[in-house]
Design an enzyme around this catalytic site. Structure first.
Site, short mmCIF file in Angstrom:
data_model
loop_
_atom_site.label_atom_id
_atom_site.label_comp_id
_atom_site.label_asym_id
_atom_site.label_seq_id
_atom_site.Cartn_x
_atom_site.Cartn_y
_atom_site.Cartn_z
N ASP A 51 0.88 -1.16 0.00
CA ASP A 51 0.00 0.00 0.00
C ASP A 51 0.92 1.22 0.00
O ASP A 51 1.61 1.48 0.99
CB ASP A 51 -0.90 0.01 1.24
CG ASP A 51 -1.92 1.14 1.22
OD1 ASP A 51 -1.62 2.19 0.61
OD2 ASP A 51 -2.99 1.00 1.82
N HIS A 52 0.97 1.94 -1.11
CA HIS A 52 1.97 3.00 -1.25
C HIS A 52 1.81 4.10 -0.21
O HIS A 52 2.77 4.83 0.06
CB HIS A 52 1.93 3.60 -2.66
CG HIS A 52 0.72 4.45 -2.94
ND1 HIS A 52 -0.44 3.94 -3.46
CD2 HIS A 52 0.50 5.77 -2.76
CE1 HIS A 52 -1.33 4.91 -3.59
NE2 HIS A 52 -0.79 6.03 -3.18
N HIS A 56 -6.17 2.49 2.15
CA HIS A 56 -5.40 3.65 2.60
C HIS A 56 -5.92 4.22 3.92
O HIS A 56 -5.15 4.43 4.87
CB HIS A 56 -5.46 4.77 1.54
CG HIS A 56 -4.91 4.40 0.21
ND1 HIS A 56 -3.92 3.46 0.05
CD2 HIS A 56 -5.18 4.86 -1.03
CE1 HIS A 56 -3.62 3.35 -1.23
NE2 HIS A 56 -4.37 4.18 -1.90
#
Length: 510
Positions: free
Chosen positions: A199-200, A262
């Site tokens: 998950d960036h 996120h």
């Protein structure tokens, strides 16, 4: 507004931490013809090379279906220069690109995987990469099972020599059932310890700094609980639309695309208990406890919206249903807002308000932690317009675009009487540490090569968050909403404001 500045001497001293250089190896990127590779992955790897954090015995292989052998390296050079803040004539760039190879492969082609295996073994012999592999699946989710299955069939998942790990991009399924199925298929080939679900958002410095802010500063943690905190807000707002990604977004929507992953990661960092160490198992355990403590969400506490025509600045923009390759009668939500409560000792009775959406008034992602008001007002409000109400203490953690942390508190106005006005003390990353061309993938790629899974998702976490949101998705799918219900360039549907108003609260203004 007060600002905090770090001296060059302090920054230089802090940067000389313990170097973490991985073992020799090959990074193999599936879906390498997509934007992610040239915009994020290759620039990030080059930044690691510039910093001296890659081993000398290192190679990269781009894998995609198209025949790009003649142009791939050239396109990646242009991508690194454009998106990585790198000069085309950087002396390290030629040497870096000499380690890059391309391999055309249909993802369901058995013979192609056998050829890929032979290529990697040849690189091992030429570059001394010792059989170590990091496979990166930067493809559409429908290819995950095929790719992992063929890697397993060719013996590339668990070879006799070397260490193998695999990074999987989100989305990890589209509901609880599909997430479990995908996890089972991947774990049939790769052990869970080999799997790095990326998950960036977790690569962003400010996200990682939430843990430092809480657990490295004795002033905050003692009051980080229901006794002092009134509520928490998390906003992930985008001013842009779907940017030509109609087919993807039609299947996703705001809840799947942003909230389930996120936003839930941000919530876990804000709400978790102190881990016994900053290692993968300890951090993941505390995050999982947070998600499992969230009470089932009543449908009345979930708001969805879809943008109609409106304005982005001075530009008139079309509504979601008028976007390219979108169903003109689409019921896909481009906005979601929720009210959550955690059933645990620290947070009982403290509401968490979440919202995320496209075509909102401004692009920003931030967390606001609002503290309770003093029990009695002893002072007068100041004479200025912005002092016309007593504002509670507020800690705001800005994830993007201007990363930083601010603290709002009351201060005496210079005057003969005791009047008070809110002021803000602000820490800004760019002002304190300078700007950086890093995109967040540097940390995540380096951690994966080192086998550090602290900032990656475990299957239990993925399935727990899907279990929370799948009932809402099912109820929404069974009802026809009144869309569109907010204009582009606004802050979403009025029901999102009512979600807080019924508690006597409101969304914080940016």
């Amino acid at each position: 507004m007060a600002t905090i500045k770090i001296s060059p001497e302090d920054l230089e001293s802090a940067s000389h931490g313990k170097e973490r250089i991985p073992e020799p190896g090959i990074v193999v990127i599936f879906g390498a013809s997509g934007d992610l590779t040239k915009r994020k992955l290759l620039p990030a790897l080059f930044h690691l090379e510039q910093a001296g954090l890659l081993p000398k015995e290192f190679a990269m292989v781009g894998v995609a279906r198209r025949s790009l052998e003649d142009v791939f390296v050239k396109e990646m050079r242009e991508g690194i220069a454009e998106f990585g803040g790198v000069a085309q004539d950087d002396p390290k760039l030629d040497a870096f690109l000499a380690k890059l190879t391309y391999h055309a492969l249909n993802f369901d082609d058995v013979a192609g995987y056998a050829n890929l295996k032979s290529m990697l073994e040849k690189i091992d012999q030429e570059k001394g990469t010792q059989g170590n592999r990091l496979f990166y699946l930067a493809t559409a989710p429908e290819h995950f099972s095929d790719i992992t299955g063929h890697l397993g069939d060719q013996g590339m998942a668990k070879p006799e020599k070397g260490t193998v790990r695999i990074i999987i991009e989100k989305p990890f399924g589209h509901d609880l059932e599909s997430a479990r199925k995908l996890n089972d298929e991947v774990n049939a080939i790769f052990d869970e310890a080999q799997v790095f679900r990326i998950d960036h958002y977790l690569g962003k410095e400010t996200v990682q700094n939430i843990l430092v802010f809480r657990f490295a500063n004795g002033v905050f943690e003692p009051i980080w609980n229901r006794n002092y905190i009134d509520h928490v807000q998390i906003t992930a707002a985008e001013s842009i639309g779907i940017e030509g990604r109609g087919p993807f977004y039609e299947k996703a929507g705001a809840l799947r695309d942003v909230v389930q992953n996120h936003v839930m990661e941000l919530l876990s960092f804000i709400a978790m208990e102190p881990p016994i160490s900053f290692e993968a198992e300890s951090v993941r355990t505390e995050k999982l406890k947070v998600w499992r403590a969230i009470l089932p969400i009543p449908i009345s506490n979930a708001v969805r919206g879809q943008y109609g025509p409106g304005k982005e600045g001075d530009e008139t923009v079309k509504g979601y249903r008028q976007e390219d390759r979108v169903n003109p009668e689409s019921n896909t939500e481009t906005f979601a807002a929720l009210r959550l409560e955690l059933d645990n000792w620290r947070w009982a009775g403290v509401p968490f308000y979440l919202r995320a959406g496209k075509r909102l008034a401004k692009r920003y992602t931030e967390i606001s932690v609002q503290f309770k008001q003093p029990p009695q007002l002893l002072f007068h409000l100041g004479p200025n317009a912005h002092c016309n109400e007593l504002q509670p203490n507020l800690i705001t953690i800005r994830i993007q675009p201007d990363e930083g942390i601010s603290l709002r508190f009351g201060a005496k106005v210079p005057s003969p009487d005791m009047s008070v006005c809110p002021v803000v003390m602000d820490f800004n990353y760019a002002a304190a540490f300078g700007t950086s061309s890093a995109n967040g993938y540097e940390r995540l790629l380096l951690d994966a090569m080192l086998g550090d899974a602290t900032l990656f998702a475990h299957r239990l976490g993925v399935e727990t968050t899907w279990a929370l949101y799948t009932p809402i998705l099912q109820k929404w799918a069974a009802e026809k909403p009144d869309f569109p219900n907010y204009a582009a360039g606004t802050w979403g549907p009025k029901e999102a404001d009512q979600l807080l108003a019924r508690d006597g609260r409101r969304w914080h203004k940016v």
